[in-house]
Design a protein around this motif. Sequence first.
Motif, PDB file in Angstrom:
ATOM      1  N   GLY A  66       0.842  -1.344  -0.004  1.00  0.00           N
ATOM      2  CA  GLY A  66       0.033  -0.079  -0.066  1.00  0.00           C
ATOM      3  C   GLY A  66       0.777   1.167   0.261  1.00  0.00           C
ATOM      4  O   GLY A  66       0.385   2.250  -0.185  1.00  0.00           O
ATOM      5  N   LEU A  67       2.124   1.127   0.306  1.00  0.00           N
ATOM      6  CA  LEU A  67       2.783   2.209  -0.011  1.00  0.00           C
ATOM      7  C   LEU A  67       3.741   2.323  -1.119  1.00  0.00           C
ATOM      8  O   LEU A  67       4.309   1.291  -1.503  1.00  0.00           O
ATOM      9  N   THR A  68       3.957   3.509  -1.732  1.00  0.00           N
ATOM     10  CA  THR A  68       4.788   3.747  -2.961  1.00  0.00           C
ATOM     11  C   THR A  68       6.047   3.934  -2.615  1.00  0.00           C
ATOM     12  O   THR A  68       7.023   3.963  -3.513  1.00  0.00           O
ATOM     13  N   GLN A  69       6.557   4.347  -1.420  1.00  0.00           N
ATOM     14  CA  GLN A  69       7.989   4.426  -1.040  1.00  0.00           C
ATOM     15  C   GLN A  69       8.168   3.336   0.298  1.00  0.00           C
ATOM     16  O   GLN A  69       7.351   3.094   0.931  1.00  0.00           O
ATOM     17  N   ALA A  70       9.263   2.927   0.037  1.00  0.00           N
ATOM     18  CA  ALA A  70       9.762   1.988   1.367  1.00  0.00           C
ATOM     19  C   ALA A  70      10.199   3.071   2.445  1.00  0.00           C
ATOM     20  O   ALA A  70      10.630   4.146   2.374  1.00  0.00           O
ATOM     21  N   LEU A  71       9.872   2.365   3.710  1.00  0.00           N
ATOM     22  CA  LEU A  71      10.332   3.051   4.864  1.00  0.00           C
ATOM     23  C   LEU A  71      11.833   2.888   5.079  1.00  0.00           C
ATOM     24  O   LEU A  71      12.339   1.887   5.216  1.00  0.00           O
ATOM     25  N   PRO A  72      12.408   3.862   5.493  1.00  0.00           N
ATOM     26  CA  PRO A  72      13.913   3.931   5.524  1.00  0.00           C
ATOM     27  C   PRO A  72      14.335   3.264   7.032  1.00  0.00           C
ATOM     28  O   PRO A  72      14.007   3.959   8.107  1.00  0.00           O
ATOM     29  N   MET A  73      14.699   2.247   7.160  1.00  0.00           N
ATOM     30  CA  MET A  73      15.017   1.418   8.580  1.00  0.00           C
ATOM     31  C   MET A  73      16.716   1.316   8.555  1.00  0.00           C
ATOM     32  O   MET A  73      17.315   1.007   7.615  1.00  0.00           O
TER      33      MET A  73
END
Length: 182
Positions: A66-73
């Motif tokens: 559902g997100l078009t960008q990744a979460l930076p972890m």
Amino acid sequence: MRRILLILTFALLATTLRAQNTWGGLHFGQTRDSARDALSQQNITVTTSQDGTLRSDTDYSLWLPGLTQALPMVVSVHFDTNSHLSDVTLSLDVAGMRGDWGVHADPETLSTFSAERLTGALSGRYGAPLYRSSVCDSQPTNASPFCIVSWRGENQTVELQRSTSATGPRLLVRYQPLATNL
């Protein structure tokens, strides 16, 4: 010959059962060098801190449905006093999120957004949370204690922690083995 194959099969099965898998193909009890190699195979380069923690040199892109960008972890792999893997922590890089996402929202808003998405993704994978602290239902402040939401995975607990301090919001997902001494 059959007996040797049977013994080898049982030995392999016993080893597999003892190695509790966790995030990223790592397993609890794994040595530091083995964990470093496993992360390297996933193109995650790490450095070793003074306390022996392996920490990713660059952000790990966590893609959620559902997100078009990744979460930076930021990936941190912690070890016990015998240098065996004891937990894996993924921490949101809020500053990196602002840059990657091109969003000028305040850090608290980005942290809250990410916490909601991570909670949904973890619930989709592990089911309904086993525990949710009452703090999670209020707006976080600098004086708020940790918001903790916990799930049970296969031979592990998965915990989402959210807090706010003078340095800003903190959001992490921690993978830990089940307690065996209780």
